[in-house]
Design a protein around this motif. Sequence first.
Motif, PDB file in Angstrom:
ATOM      1  N   CYS A  37     -33.564-104.081  18.391  1.00 36.74           N
ATOM      2  CA  CYS A  37     -33.048-103.419  17.184  1.00 36.74           C
ATOM      3  C   CYS A  37     -31.595-102.975  17.299  1.00 36.74           C
ATOM      4  N   HIS A  38     -30.962-103.246  18.443  1.00 36.91           N
ATOM      5  CA  HIS A  38     -29.559-102.867  18.656  1.00 36.91           C
ATOM      6  C   HIS A  38     -29.365-101.352  18.626  1.00 36.91           C
ATOM      7  N   ARG A  39     -30.390-100.629  19.085  1.00 34.87           N
ATOM      8  CA  ARG A  39     -30.331 -99.169  19.166  1.00 34.87           C
ATOM      9  C   ARG A  39     -30.966 -98.728  20.474  1.00 34.87           C
ATOM     10  N   PHE A  40     -30.399 -97.672  21.101  1.00 35.91           N
ATOM     11  CA  PHE A  40     -31.034 -97.089  22.275  1.00 35.91           C
ATOM     12  C   PHE A  40     -32.125 -96.128  21.815  1.00 35.91           C
ATOM     13  N   VAL A  41     -33.200 -96.012  22.601  1.00 33.61           N
ATOM     14  CA  VAL A  41     -34.352 -95.230  22.149  1.00 33.61           C
ATOM     15  C   VAL A  41     -34.736 -94.088  23.077  1.00 33.61           C
ATOM     16  N   SER A  42     -34.215 -94.053  24.290  1.00 29.28           N
ATOM     17  CA  SER A  42     -34.707 -93.076  25.256  1.00 29.28           C
ATOM     18  C   SER A  42     -33.955 -91.750  25.220  1.00 29.28           C
ATOM     19  N   HIS A  43     -32.978 -91.605  24.337  1.00 31.12           N
ATOM     20  CA  HIS A  43     -32.290 -90.327  24.184  1.00 31.12           C
ATOM     21  C   HIS A  43     -31.874 -90.155  22.717  1.00 31.12           C
ATOM     22  N   VAL A  44     -31.762 -88.918  22.298  1.00 28.90           N
ATOM     23  CA  VAL A  44     -31.538 -88.599  20.886  1.00 28.90           C
ATOM     24  C   VAL A  44     -30.065 -88.672  20.505  1.00 28.90           C
ATOM     25  N   THR A  45     -29.177 -88.537  21.476  1.00 30.95           N
ATOM     26  CA  THR A  45     -27.736 -88.451  21.193  1.00 30.95           C
ATOM     27  C   THR A  45     -27.238 -89.620  20.346  1.00 30.95           C
ATOM     28  N   GLY A  46     -27.676 -90.824  20.689  1.00 33.12           N
ATOM     29  CA  GLY A  46     -27.196 -92.004  19.982  1.00 33.12           C
ATOM     30  C   GLY A  46     -27.526 -91.996  18.506  1.00 33.12           C
ATOM     31  N   PHE A  47     -28.659 -91.397  18.150  1.00 34.13           N
ATOM     32  CA  PHE A  47     -29.043 -91.378  16.741  1.00 34.13           C
ATOM     33  C   PHE A  47     -28.124 -90.467  15.926  1.00 34.13           C
ATOM     34  N   ALA A  48     -27.666 -89.376  16.532  1.00 32.95           N
ATOM     35  CA  ALA A  48     -26.705 -88.506  15.843  1.00 32.95           C
ATOM     36  C   ALA A  48     -25.392 -89.243  15.616  1.00 32.95           C
ATOM     37  N   THR A  49     -24.993 -90.049  16.602  1.00 33.31           N
ATOM     38  CA  THR A  49     -23.775 -90.847  16.464  1.00 33.31           C
ATOM     39  C   THR A  49     -23.919 -91.877  15.350  1.00 33.31           C
ATOM     40  N   PHE A  50     -25.058 -92.584  15.344  1.00 38.20           N
ATOM     41  CA  PHE A  50     -25.286 -93.591  14.306  1.00 38.20           C
ATOM     42  C   PHE A  50     -25.384 -92.957  12.920  1.00 38.20           C
ATOM     43  N   PHE A  51     -25.924 -91.730  12.844  1.00 37.92           N
ATOM     44  CA  PHE A  51     -25.998 -91.045  11.560  1.00 37.92           C
ATOM     45  C   PHE A  51     -24.596 -90.832  10.991  1.00 37.92           C
ATOM     46  N   GLY A  52     -23.685 -90.309  11.830  1.00 36.87           N
ATOM     47  CA  GLY A  52     -22.307 -90.110  11.378  1.00 36.87           C
ATOM     48  C   GLY A  52     -21.638 -91.414  10.992  1.00 36.87           C
ATOM     49  N   TYR A  53     -21.935 -92.472  11.762  1.00 39.50           N
ATOM     50  CA  TYR A  53     -21.350 -93.787  11.487  1.00 39.50           C
ATOM     51  C   TYR A  53     -21.816 -94.328  10.142  1.00 39.50           C
ATOM     52  N   GLU A  54     -23.136 -94.247   9.889  1.00 36.55           N
ATOM     53  CA  GLU A  54     -23.681 -94.788   8.636  1.00 36.55           C
ATOM     54  C   GLU A  54     -23.237 -93.968   7.431  1.00 36.55           C
ATOM     55  N   VAL A  55     -23.101 -92.659   7.580  1.00 38.28           N
ATOM     56  CA  VAL A  55     -22.629 -91.820   6.473  1.00 38.28           C
ATOM     57  C   VAL A  55     -21.215 -92.209   6.079  1.00 38.28           C
ATOM     58  N   ASN A  56     -20.373 -92.443   7.074  1.00 39.19           N
ATOM     59  CA  ASN A  56     -18.994 -92.829   6.784  1.00 39.19           C
ATOM     60  C   ASN A  56     -18.898 -94.217   6.169  1.00 39.19           C
ATOM     61  N   ARG A  57     -19.917 -95.042   6.387  1.00 42.88           N
ATOM     62  CA  ARG A  57     -19.965 -96.350   5.743  1.00 42.88           C
ATOM     63  C   ARG A  57     -20.618 -96.278   4.363  1.00 42.88           C
ATOM     64  N   ALA A  58     -21.042 -95.070   3.971  1.00 45.28           N
ATOM     65  CA  ALA A  58     -21.754 -94.846   2.710  1.00 45.28           C
ATOM     66  C   ALA A  58     -23.086 -95.585   2.673  1.00 45.28           C
ATOM     67  N   ASP A  59     -23.658 -95.860   3.856  1.00 44.14           N
ATOM     68  CA  ASP A  59     -24.973 -96.496   3.941  1.00 44.14           C
ATOM     69  C   ASP A  59     -25.998 -95.390   4.185  1.00 44.14           C
ATOM     70  N   TYR A  60     -26.347 -94.696   3.108  1.00 43.72           N
ATOM     71  CA  TYR A  60     -27.155 -93.488   3.242  1.00 43.72           C
ATOM     72  C   TYR A  60     -28.607 -93.788   3.619  1.00 43.72           C
ATOM     73  N   LYS A  61     -29.089 -94.970   3.248  1.00 40.14           N
ATOM     74  CA  LYS A  61     -30.463 -95.338   3.599  1.00 40.14           C
ATOM     75  C   LYS A  61     -30.629 -95.405   5.108  1.00 40.14           C
ATOM     76  N   ASP A  62     -29.733 -96.127   5.782  1.00 41.87           N
ATOM     77  CA  ASP A  62     -29.803 -96.206   7.246  1.00 41.87           C
ATOM     78  C   ASP A  62     -29.472 -94.864   7.890  1.00 41.87           C
ATOM     79  N   ALA A  63     -28.593 -94.088   7.239  1.00 46.07           N
ATOM     80  CA  ALA A  63     -28.235 -92.772   7.778  1.00 46.07           C
ATOM     81  C   ALA A  63     -29.455 -91.860   7.816  1.00 46.07           C
ATOM     82  N   TYR A  64     -30.227 -91.845   6.739  1.00 43.69           N
ATOM     83  CA  TYR A  64     -31.440 -91.020   6.706  1.00 43.69           C
ATOM     84  C   TYR A  64     -32.463 -91.536   7.725  1.00 43.69           C
ATOM     85  N   GLY A  65     -32.507 -92.864   7.899  1.00 42.89           N
ATOM     86  CA  GLY A  65     -33.409 -93.430   8.898  1.00 42.89           C
ATOM     87  C   GLY A  65     -33.051 -92.969  10.293  1.00 42.89           C
ATOM     88  N   MET A  66     -31.749 -92.863  10.564  1.00 45.97           N
ATOM     89  CA  MET A  66     -31.297 -92.409  11.877  1.00 45.97           C
ATOM     90  C   MET A  66     -31.613 -90.934  12.110  1.00 45.97           C
TER      91      MET A  66
END
Length: 251
Positions: A37-66
């Motif tokens: 899935c191109h995502r790391f799963v064993s720590h939570v930090t990466g999901f916070a990073t991806f959330f900020g990334y998706e919000v800045n891309r205006a991709d709110y669906k993936d942001a909420y998923g993160m």
Amino acid sequence: MLFGNESISEYTPTNVSIWMSMAFQAGLLNMGGFMACHRFVSHVTGFATFFGYEVNRADYKDAYGMLVVPLFFLIGCMLSAQLVDIRLKQHKRPKYYLSFGLIFLLVLGVLIAGLLGYFGTFGEPFFLLRDHVLLALLCLICGLQNATVTTVSKSVVRTTHLTGITTDLGIGLVRLINRKKLQEDMFKETRAIMMRTGIILFFFLGSLAGGYAFTHWHYGGFIIPALTSGSLFFLMYYFQVYRVRQQALKA
């Protein structure tokens, strides 16, 4: 740990072997999640990073998923706490075998579902609901594993991510270098350094093994963490349930 005693010896050969096995397994799961899935799963930090990334891309669906996916890591921690930590606080025998049994069943479920095509093509671009489901399941597994080992080791050991372990290792190495200034017995610190180094090494070995397995077998690579978690589950069940029942029958 195998016997479920409250007075857990942190560095018995059995416990250290289990910790290394779980660090190896975490490296495998992390590699599997990343390659699938191109995502790391064993720590939570990466999901916070991806959330900020998706919000800045205006991709709110993936942001909420993160935001939702790492909640399953939290749920896994809570399940482990109910089975292990709370029972220790109540001076009852912790149910390690149930915690490891859940990990085994979840990994086995991921393996079977992947092989049957429920998660789609391995390594496809991340955008579908099934990708979020796979990440959520892997996070749930890692949460269960990390919380169980954290409780057993009295918060000394983490096996699903290396940040805390590496921090402790750095502090321990400086203490060892300055042992003459500190004028302290370094036996415990040296043993802790060896344990932390081992966890980091086995996480890397798990990642290397996962890189090979998932490249060649795709979802079939989850057979390796299924075997490791299954072995640990049956080991726990034997010592915590089966052998106890046999001893009760003989009494």
